[in-house]
Design a protein around this motif. Structure first.
Motif, mmCIF file in Angstrom:
data_model
loop_
_atom_site.group_PDB
_atom_site.id
_atom_site.type_symbol
_atom_site.label_atom_id
_atom_site.label_comp_id
_atom_site.label_asym_id
_atom_site.label_seq_id
_atom_site.Cartn_x
_atom_site.Cartn_y
_atom_site.Cartn_z
ATOM 1 N N VAL A 93 -6.765 7.506 1.358
ATOM 2 C CA VAL A 93 -5.908 8.168 0.373
ATOM 3 C C VAL A 93 -6.138 7.560 -1.003
ATOM 4 C CG1 VAL A 93 -3.528 8.545 -0.344
ATOM 5 C CG2 VAL A 93 -4.160 8.872 2.042
ATOM 6 N N LEU A 94 -6.166 6.248 -1.074
ATOM 7 C CA LEU A 94 -6.356 5.573 -2.365
ATOM 8 C C LEU A 94 -7.777 5.748 -2.886
ATOM 9 C CD1 LEU A 94 -4.248 2.400 -1.536
ATOM 10 C CD2 LEU A 94 -3.717 4.090 -3.304
ATOM 11 N N LEU A 95 -8.760 5.767 -2.000
ATOM 12 C CA LEU A 95 -10.136 6.013 -2.436
ATOM 13 C C LEU A 95 -10.290 7.405 -3.037
ATOM 14 C CD1 LEU A 95 -12.145 4.399 0.502
ATOM 15 C CD2 LEU A 95 -12.309 3.727 -1.910
ATOM 16 N N PRO B 106 -19.121 4.524 -2.209
ATOM 17 C CA PRO B 106 -19.494 3.543 -1.173
ATOM 18 C C PRO B 106 -18.377 3.304 -0.151
ATOM 19 C CG PRO B 106 -20.120 2.757 -3.358
ATOM 20 C CD PRO B 106 -19.238 3.941 -3.568
ATOM 21 N N GLY B 107 -17.131 3.250 -0.633
ATOM 22 C CA GLY B 107 -16.027 3.027 0.291
ATOM 23 C C GLY B 107 -15.813 4.193 1.229
ATOM 24 N N ILE B 108 -15.871 5.414 0.694
ATOM 25 C CA ILE B 108 -15.694 6.591 1.552
ATOM 26 C C ILE B 108 -16.844 6.702 2.539
ATOM 27 C CG2 ILE B 108 -15.555 9.110 1.558
ATOM 28 C CD1 ILE B 108 -14.255 8.962 -1.187
ATOM 29 N N ARG B 109 -18.054 6.442 2.069
ATOM 30 C CA ARG B 109 -19.224 6.583 2.949
ATOM 31 C C ARG B 109 -19.173 5.586 4.104
ATOM 32 N NH1 ARG B 109 -24.761 8.765 0.626
ATOM 33 N NH2 ARG B 109 -25.761 9.266 2.602
ATOM 34 N N LEU C 243 0.834 -1.203 0.000
ATOM 35 C CA LEU C 243 0.000 0.000 0.000
ATOM 36 C C LEU C 243 0.868 1.252 0.000
ATOM 37 C CD1 LEU C 243 -2.770 -1.019 2.569
ATOM 38 C CD2 LEU C 243 -3.017 -0.836 0.084
ATOM 39 N N ASP C 244 1.928 1.248 0.771
ATOM 40 C CA ASP C 244 2.836 2.400 0.816
ATOM 41 C C ASP C 244 3.413 2.681 -0.566
ATOM 42 O OD1 ASP C 244 4.591 4.418 1.750
ATOM 43 O OD2 ASP C 244 6.192 2.941 2.000
ATOM 44 N N THR C 245 3.888 1.651 -1.240
ATOM 45 C CA THR C 245 4.477 1.841 -2.562
ATOM 46 C C THR C 245 3.453 2.361 -3.561
ATOM 47 O OG1 THR C 245 6.182 0.162 -2.221
ATOM 48 C CG2 THR C 245 5.567 0.633 -4.496
ATOM 49 N N LEU C 246 2.248 1.812 -3.541
ATOM 50 C CA LEU C 246 1.215 2.269 -4.468
ATOM 51 C C LEU C 246 0.847 3.732 -4.223
ATOM 52 C CD1 LEU C 246 -1.048 -0.912 -4.484
ATOM 53 C CD2 LEU C 246 0.349 -0.063 -6.375
ATOM 54 N N ILE C 247 0.804 4.131 -2.969
ATOM 55 C CA ILE C 247 0.501 5.532 -2.658
ATOM 56 C C ILE C 247 1.610 6.438 -3.170
ATOM 57 C CG2 ILE C 247 0.309 7.197 -0.767
ATOM 58 C CD1 ILE C 247 -1.240 5.070 0.789
ATOM 59 N N GLN C 248 2.853 6.067 -2.914
ATOM 60 C CA GLN C 248 3.973 6.915 -3.302
ATOM 61 C C GLN C 248 4.138 7.002 -4.811
ATOM 62 O OE1 GLN C 248 6.046 8.876 -1.228
ATOM 63 N NE2 GLN C 248 4.294 8.398 0.076
ATOM 64 N N LEU C 249 3.761 5.964 -5.532
ATOM 65 C CA LEU C 249 3.876 5.963 -6.989
ATOM 66 C C LEU C 249 2.639 6.531 -7.673
ATOM 67 C CD1 LEU C 249 5.658 2.547 -7.706
ATOM 68 C CD2 LEU C 249 6.661 4.842 -7.532
ATOM 69 N N GLN C 250 1.741 7.143 -6.876
ATOM 70 C CA GLN C 250 0.534 7.769 -7.404
ATOM 71 C C GLN C 250 -0.341 6.773 -8.165
ATOM 72 O OE1 GLN C 250 -0.267 10.945 -6.557
ATOM 73 N NE2 GLN C 250 1.587 10.814 -5.319
ATOM 74 N N ALA C 251 -0.341 5.538 -7.717
ATOM 75 C CA ALA C 251 -1.146 4.493 -8.351
ATOM 76 C C ALA C 251 -2.553 4.483 -7.752
ATOM 77 C CB ALA C 251 -0.477 3.136 -8.176
ATOM 78 N N THR C 252 -3.418 3.672 -8.315
ATOM 79 C CA THR C 252 -4.768 3.496 -7.808
ATOM 80 C C THR C 252 -4.994 2.024 -7.466
ATOM 81 O OG1 THR C 252 -5.660 3.179 -10.032
ATOM 82 C CG2 THR C 252 -5.684 5.419 -9.153
ATOM 83 N N VAL C 253 -6.013 1.804 -6.660
ATOM 84 C CA VAL C 253 -6.420 0.452 -6.282
ATOM 85 C C VAL C 253 -7.934 0.400 -6.401
ATOM 86 C CG1 VAL C 253 -6.524 -1.265 -4.422
ATOM 87 C CG2 VAL C 253 -4.470 0.134 -4.720
ATOM 88 N N PRO C 254 -8.495 -0.615 -7.047
ATOM 89 C CA PRO C 254 -9.960 -0.684 -7.194
ATOM 90 C C PRO C 254 -10.668 -0.645 -5.847
ATOM 91 C CG PRO C 254 -8.885 -2.306 -8.605
ATOM 92 C CD PRO C 254 -7.815 -1.736 -7.718
ATOM 93 N N ALA C 255 -11.828 -0.022 -5.833
ATOM 94 C CA ALA C 255 -12.594 0.107 -4.594
ATOM 95 C C ALA C 255 -12.918 -1.247 -3.958
ATOM 96 C CB ALA C 255 -13.869 0.907 -4.843
ATOM 97 N N PRO C 256 -13.315 -2.286 -4.728
ATOM 98 C CA PRO C 256 -13.585 -3.581 -4.094
ATOM 99 C C PRO C 256 -12.370 -4.162 -3.384
ATOM 100 C CG PRO C 256 -14.556 -3.508 -6.287
ATOM 101 C CD PRO C 256 -13.685 -2.308 -6.164
#
Length: 398
Positions: free
Chosen positions: A144-146, A156-159, A113-126
């Motif tokens: 952050v990823l949402l 839905p994830g943020i809510r 998760l740290d690497t994906l955040i730092q590389l400005q990547a995304t992760v699907p909501a599910p």
């Protein structure tokens, strides 16, 4: 009867072929196992490993090697391997601190998760929802990823993080994210949390006036403990209030590990701390909870900033020089009427913007808390009791 030659059996040839295939497969498996066991130790590397080697670490069944792979993908900005990291998250197992294997998996997921955040990547909501259900205590990383996803996908994830009764920092962050692209029903839910507090200080010429204060506290979650040097350092995240800045020209710049996450009117910063502690719930930041001022700003955001803050941001203090019971009653009633009229106008404006249905507007009611402190000296008349229907109610001053 003529004697025909008996057919020659091919059983021996078939058996020989099967044995040869078995030996070949066995050799391949032994080679794969030997290759996996012979993978170089990532903690000893001082130069950039080849991408092929990083990929082998990531695909290894060893969580520690996977964590190193995530760290090296970040260190060498190997953005081409982002899909591999995203795929690895799909195989995340439940996170508990009950045994060594699950602790290792917990740390590896945080490293990814740290690497994906730092590389400005995304992760699907599910995928993020699945990680949350598995108990990773990675709410900051998930939010952050949402925030990087399209509003409809992220909503839905943020809510799920918006829990006004809890008062935690995730609720505030979720509220501010939702206000940027308000989903159906959000405005009504937000209005139901609005509260106006009125403090009445009644005095006469011989009275003395008092005051009151407030305080706060915070706590941090337990972690899985520090790791040995054969595990990589990773970044954990926390939300924080804006850094304190002096008015001087030589005011220090924002630290490199602290970036602006959400802007005004209530800025939220994101703090990244890198170490081997792998805390389950990182300390630091000290983000203020969702208070009256922020709620008012959220409604102002829904109104496109007009007004920017439609409700009182702090308890309203009213000093009343007592002249008569009727005058005191009229002053309190006028305050309640004023707040309810303002609430009605806000509801009408939100309805005009299609953020509130007519049914929701009619059902909305402003919570008003009233408190009085009688500072009169030897009063000749008692203060009259002024009853109100809920959600208007009298409460203790302190």
């Amino acid at each position: 009867m003529p004697n025909y030659p008996l057919p020659v059996s091919n059983h021996t040839g078939v058996t020989t072929a099967v044995r040869s295939q078995f030996i070949l497969v066995s050799c391949l498996l032994i080679g794969l196992v030997a290759h996996a066991q012979a993978l170089p130790e990532p903690s000893t590397y001082v130069t950039a490993p080849e991408p092929e080697l990083i990929l082998q670490w990531l695909h290894s069944p060893n969580p520690r090697l996977q964590a190193w792979a995530a760290r090296d993908i970040l260190l060498y900005n190997a953005t081409g391997l982002i899909p591999e990291l995203q795929s690895t998250l799909e195989r995340t197992t439940p996170a508990t601190l009950s045994d060594a294997a699950r602790v290792a998996g917990f740390r590896t997921t945080l490293a990814i998760l740290d690497t994906l955040i730092q590389l400005q990547a995304t992760v699907p909501a599910p995928t993020l929802a699945r990680i949350e259900k598995l108990g990773y205590n990675a709410q900051v990383e998930e939010l952050v990823l949402l925030s990087r996803l399209p509003p409809d996908e992220a909503e839905p994830g943020i809510r799920a993080f918006y829990k006004p009764a809890s008062g935690n920092q995730e609720t505030r962050v979720a509220a501010q994210l939702l206000a940027r692209h308000p989903p159906k029903g959000f405005a009504a839910e937000l209005l139901s949390t609005i509260q106006v507090t009125g403090h009445f200080f009644v005095y006469d010429p011989n009275s003395g006036m008092g005051g009151f204060g407030s305080g706060s506290s915070s706590c941090c979650g337990a972690g899985s403990g520090p790791m040995t040097d054969d595990w990589p350092e990773i970044g954990r995240y926390s939300f924080s209030n804006p850094p304190l800045r002096s008015s001087k020209l030589d005011s220090p710049p924002v630290p490199e590990n602290e970036v602006l996450f959400l802007s005004a009117p209530d800025p939220i910063y994101l703090l990244r701390t890198v170490d081997r502690n792998y805390s389950a719930l990182p300390c630091g930041g000290g983000l203020s909870s969702l208070n009256d001022a922020i709620r008012s700003h959220l409604v102002g955001t829904l109104l496109n900033g007009n007004p920017a803050s439609p409700f009182p941001e702090q308890p309203v203090t009213l000093s009343i020089l007592f002249t008569s019971r009727e005058a005191y009653r009229a002053r309190v009633q006028a305050f309640v009427d004023q707040q309810q009229q303002n609430f009605y106008q806000v509801g009408t404006a939100l309805t005009a913007l299609n953020l509130l249905t007519e049914e929701e507007r009619q059902a909305a009611a402003l919570r008003i808390h009233l408190a009085v402190q009688d500072s009169r000296v030897n009063p000749a008349e008692d203060l009259p009791a002024i009853p109100f229907r809920p959600p208007v109610q009298w409460v203790s001053m302190f």
